[in-house]
Structure formats: C-alpha cells, structure tokens
Motif scaffolding. Structure first.
Motif, mmCIF file in Angstrom:
data_model
loop_
_atom_site.group_PDB
_atom_site.id
_atom_site.type_symbol
_atom_site.label_atom_id
_atom_site.label_comp_id
_atom_site.label_asym_id
_atom_site.label_seq_id
_atom_site.Cartn_x
_atom_site.Cartn_y
_atom_site.Cartn_z
ATOM 1 N N ARG A 68 33.482 -36.686 75.693
ATOM 2 C CA ARG A 68 33.739 -38.075 75.301
ATOM 3 C C ARG A 68 35.254 -38.176 75.183
ATOM 4 O O ARG A 68 35.840 -37.851 74.151
ATOM 5 C CB ARG A 68 33.065 -38.437 73.983
ATOM 6 C CG ARG A 68 33.183 -39.940 73.709
ATOM 7 C CD ARG A 68 32.540 -40.382 72.418
ATOM 8 N NE ARG A 68 32.518 -41.833 72.369
ATOM 9 C CZ ARG A 68 32.270 -42.553 71.292
ATOM 10 N NH1 ARG A 68 32.026 -41.955 70.140
ATOM 11 N NH2 ARG A 68 32.275 -43.868 71.344
ATOM 12 N N PHE A 110 38.662 -39.905 74.964
ATOM 13 C CA PHE A 110 39.451 -41.076 74.594
ATOM 14 C C PHE A 110 40.794 -40.926 75.290
ATOM 15 O O PHE A 110 41.586 -40.051 74.948
ATOM 16 C CB PHE A 110 39.621 -41.127 73.076
ATOM 17 C CG PHE A 110 40.410 -42.309 72.571
ATOM 18 C CD1 PHE A 110 39.922 -43.591 72.692
ATOM 19 C CD2 PHE A 110 41.642 -42.122 71.950
ATOM 20 C CE1 PHE A 110 40.637 -44.683 72.208
ATOM 21 C CE2 PHE A 110 42.360 -43.197 71.461
ATOM 22 C CZ PHE A 110 41.864 -44.481 71.593
ATOM 23 N N PHE A 114 37.515 -44.954 77.508
ATOM 24 C CA PHE A 114 36.870 -43.652 77.444
ATOM 25 C C PHE A 114 36.485 -43.204 78.848
ATOM 26 O O PHE A 114 36.231 -44.032 79.733
ATOM 27 C CB PHE A 114 35.611 -43.698 76.567
ATOM 28 C CG PHE A 114 35.889 -43.804 75.097
ATOM 29 C CD1 PHE A 114 35.921 -42.665 74.296
ATOM 30 C CD2 PHE A 114 36.121 -45.044 74.505
ATOM 31 C CE1 PHE A 114 36.177 -42.759 72.930
ATOM 32 C CE2 PHE A 114 36.376 -45.141 73.139
ATOM 33 C CZ PHE A 114 36.402 -44.001 72.351
#
Length: 529
Positions: A12, A14, A22
C-alpha cells in the motif's frame, strides 16, 4: 543490499504526490524511482513482495539539530516522561557522573522540562551541587535555549554577583543578587558552556554516523540542521561522516554571529549529499519558559519575553543569504517576533527560485491575518513548525498563552490550506520529549490535537493522516533545497520507509505506536527492525 534494478509489489504505497495518491508497486533503477503503478502490471519474477505492508516516501525532518547532538554526545538524556521531578534529575545526573572519568571532566545532561516538576520549580545550582562540588555540572533545558549549572561551573566561568547579564539573556539570581545557576537564553548558557571541552573531531564524526542510523530507524532520509555551527567546520565534519557511512541527506544552516561573520560560499558548498542550505538567526526565545518575544505581557506578569538580536543583525544575515544564494531561516515564536520578520522582509524581492528565500522556524502564533500577510508579501516565505511542541510542552504553553491565543497556536489546518511551503518537524533535542523525532508521534498529535496527558489543544486545527504525512514528505520538500526526495515519483530518489502497521487505518490513538520496519535509501536497505 544494493541492486541495480529492484521492483516492489503488493504494497500500500503512499506516493506523496497528493493526499489520495496510492499505488501497489514501484521500480527503482540505479537508486532512482523508475516507475510507479499497479502490481498487476508487473511481469518480473524476482520482484520484492511487500506482503501488503504500507510504504511511505522517505521522511524529511525539516528542523532538527544533529550537530548539537554530536557536540553534546557526552550529555545524558533527561527528557520527560522519564524525568518529571528534580530528585529524578539529580539522581540521573548522579548516576551519569559516576561514569565520567577525570577530575576536571564536566558532567552534562540535556532535556529537563521544569514545567513538569512539582510546582514548576526550576532546578538551581544548589540542586546540582548535590551531585558534584569539585567538578562542573551543566544540564540544558528541553528548549536548548536555557540551562542550569552547579556552583563549580559558575566559578570556572567567572560568573559572580557583579557579572552583568549578557545582551538578550540573564544570569538568574537569588534574593541576595548572587547567580543561582539558572542560565536563561543562549548567550547566558554560552558564557558557561564555552568552557566545556569539545569532543574530538573523530568523536563528532562517529556521533553523526550513529545519529544517521537513528534517523534511518525512524524512516527519516533527509534533515535540515538548523544551527549546524554548534560544531566546528560543520560542512567538512558532516562530509567526513558521509565518507564514513552516513547516508542521510543533510542541509546545513549555520548560525549568524555578527562578531564573526560567515565566509562567502563557493559553488561546491551548496551541492551534494551534505550542503550549506542557509543561515539561521535566533530572534527570540521559547514559549515554554516565557522567553518568546510577545506583544502583550505573559499572563499575570509584566514580562514580554526576550528579543535576542537587533534588526541590523537580521538584515545582515539576510544580505549574506541573498549574496550566497541560500535561505535565511529565522527562529521566531512570539507574535511580536513573527511580526518583525515580516516587517523586515515582506517588501524585499525573493532571491531564490522554487523554494522560499525566508524560512520562519516554529511560528507558534499564526492568525488568519498573519497568514494572509505572508501570502500577499513580495517575499516568498515558508514555515517549519511542530505538533510535538504542544503535545510535549503543554504545561508551559498552558501558563504562557492567553486564552484568546489558543485558536491561533500551531494552527496546522490553517497553515496547510494557506501556505504551500510548510513542514512539520521535531526540533530534536530541543523538544521536551524522549524520541521527539518519532514522526508518528507528531502525526498523531496533528490528527488528534491532544497533549501527552490527554488535554485537547485547538481541535479545529486538526488535519488528516495523509495531510500530516505530506508535511513530512512532498510538502516538506518544498521548504528547503533537499532536492530529489519527498515522494515516490519517477526521477526522484528511491528512498522509502516500510511500516509495521497501516498508519492510514489504525485507530487515531494508536498512530504513535506505528513503527518503521524497514528503511531504504536510493534502493539500498539501510535499516531493518
């Protein structure tokens, strides 16, 4: 582990490009981000599987003090929450004194916060005399602007009842006019600290390398050192540390000393992993001990704090910064100090492109009107501020701020919406908390607006987790010349942190418990928890 090309999948990620940006995969080639996208599009069979863990761009601490840490490596830490009583301070320094060899060696500590002591009493020489009477003892307050020393240290410095106070500082005194060991503000501290033997250059270099390893454990890959002249030859010393293994990018801001003006820079001084990025002026003190320079007197007093330098010195530092193509950083906490920075520079032409020419450090009180003035000025301003301050030092702020000032105290949401060049930062070790450079601690404080003891502090100024993280990544990168970091974007450094929990989904009161599991700098893993 160094590899020419590495692809990472199932994360995940960022990216730092925006609050909602994302991805699930990215590729690093020769230390730089080459591609960011969807793991479903990856065809490499040897991709590194992130196992669903959260990834952040390498974090930036835009106001910290590694040179101060290196120069005072012999000092024992005395921060809250471990130390909340004078007896605990004395006991800690006493244990440390037993490890310090040599009849003339100084016993040093740093980080106490008197506002957390019973009755808010400041320790004095008589307290430290319980530790040593033959050897000097000095312990810095948490703001690093003030300190306390024992009687022997006063004797070594030649400070007596007839010694005048330095400009912009005070030797505090007892009822009979004798110095009581409390050294208020930098000039008073330096009058004593100047006699402390400096660590050797090798010791400083080794300390900086160790500090870099600590930063990596926090996911921090780049820092601004806002008073790098705390050690001699900081550029040379930090570059020697880089040759010895320091991986952190470092932007140095030596302090302006009108008695010893800085030499002009050459092009190489402003380039590379370690560079001179600006010059710093300390205009006032701190709110936590009522030395910030304020318009209206502090509650229940006639005291307006301390102004530490005059206009001529601030302007001379600005002229040096303009001539050398670097930033001017001004420490300004009190509302009167903040106003004076704008008054001096708002009509001047900026001299830098892409980043602010003038940085304001700390900026405690920012009203809507003040922010509008910053935006409308000809000069380009930026701000490095904090949430760890009100979190850790609430006891002091509660006594120093008037009720009507609280909505304007560290108004992060207002600043986020109104000023592009903005960063959150730690000010370590000039912050009243152990581990103040733990980014997740500051992020939780930004989101919850709660202090260490649970008090609410300006809830309307709260921001979201993505917003807080941008102030440690891409938004922070707009504040200083730390080029190439701040986001996982093609062409920028392949530097990132892998977290042990998903900071975007944990309960708000558990954000500070999130830890960095791995840190990578330019495609090399430099830390594994």
């Amino acid at each position: 582990m160094t590899v020419g090309a590495l692809t990472f999948i199932n994360g995940r990620v960022f990216t730092g490009a925006s609050e909602t940006a994302f991805a699930s995969a990215f590729r690093i080639v020769d230390g730089l981000v080459d591609w960011v996208g969807d793991a479903a599009d990856v065809v490499e069979s040897d991709a590194v599987d992130l196992g669903g863990r959260t990834v952040l761009p390498g974090l930036l601490d835009s106001h910290t003090h590694p040179a101060l840490l290196a120069g005072t490596a012999a000092a024992v830490e005395c921060f809250p929450p471990a130390i909340t009583r004078i007896d605990e301070l004395v006991e800690t320094l006493g244990r440390h004194a037993a490890t310090v060899s040599g009849p003339d060696a100084w016993v040093l500590g740093r980080g106490f916060d008197d506002t957390k002591f019973p009755g808010g009493r400041m320790p004095t020489a008589s307290d430290l005399d319980r530790i040593e009477t033959d050897r000097p003892v000095l312990v810095w307050r948490c703001d690093a602007h003030s300190a306390v020393c024992n009687t022997r240290a006063l004797e070594i410095a030649g400070i007596t009842a007839s010694t005048p106070d330095p400009d912009g500082a005070r030797f505090e005194r007892d009822v009979d006019g004798r110095p009581n060991g409390v050294l208020t503000e930098i000039a008073a501290v330096e009058a004593v600290a100047a006699f402390i033997p400096a660590p050797s250059r090798d010791e400083q270099i080794d300390a900086i390398v160790i500090i870099g390893e600590e930063l990596s454990s926090r996911g921090i890959v780049a820092v601004c050192d806002l008073l790098s002249s705390r050690i001699d030859r900081p550029l040379e010393t930090f570059r020697a540390a880089a040759a010895r293994g320091l991986r952190t990018r470092v932007a140095l801001y030596p302090g302006w000393d009108p008695a010893e003006p800085l030499a002009d820079l050459v092009a190489d001084d402003r380039e590379g992993q370690v560079r001179i990025a600006g010059v710093k002026v300390v205009l006032d003190g701190a709110y936590s001990n009522r030395t910030a320079w304020v318009h209206e007197a502090y509650p229940d007093s006639c005291d307006h704090g301390l102004r530490l330098v005059d206009d001529a010195d601030v302007l001379a530092a600005g002229d040096w910064a303009r001539r050398n193509g670097v930033q001017l950083a001004v420490h300004a906490m009190g509302d009167r100090a903040l106003d004076r920075v704008v008054e001096l520079f708002e009509e001047q032409e900026p001299w830098l492109d892409g980043i602010p020419s003038v940085r304001i450090e700390h900026a405690t009180i920012v009203s809507d009107a003040y922010l509008a003035r910053l935006r409308s000025a000809r000069m380009a301003f930026g701000i490095a501020t904090h949430t760890v301050f009100f979190f850790a030092e609430y006891d002091g702020y509660e006594k120093a701020l008037r009720v009507e000032q609280v909505p304007d105290a560290y108004p992060i949401a207002r600043l986020y919406a109104g000023l592009e060049a903005l960063a959150l930062s730690s000010d370590r070790p000039a912050t009243a908390w152990s581990g103040a450079d733990d980014v997740m601690l500051s992020v939780e404080a930004a989101v919850r607006r709660r202090t260490y003891d649970g008090a609410e502090f300006g809830a309307e100024a709260a921001i979201t987790v993505p917003q807080a993280l941008l102030l440690y990544t891409s938004r922070a990168a707009l504040l200083s010349p730390l080029s190439g970091v701040g986001s996982l974007t093609p062409g920028l450094d392949g530097s990132f942190a892998v977290l042990d929990r998903d900071v975007f989904s944990v309960p708000a009161d558990e954000i500070a418990a999130v830890r960095v599991a791995e840190t990578w700098i330019r495609g090399e893993r430099v830390f594994v928890r």
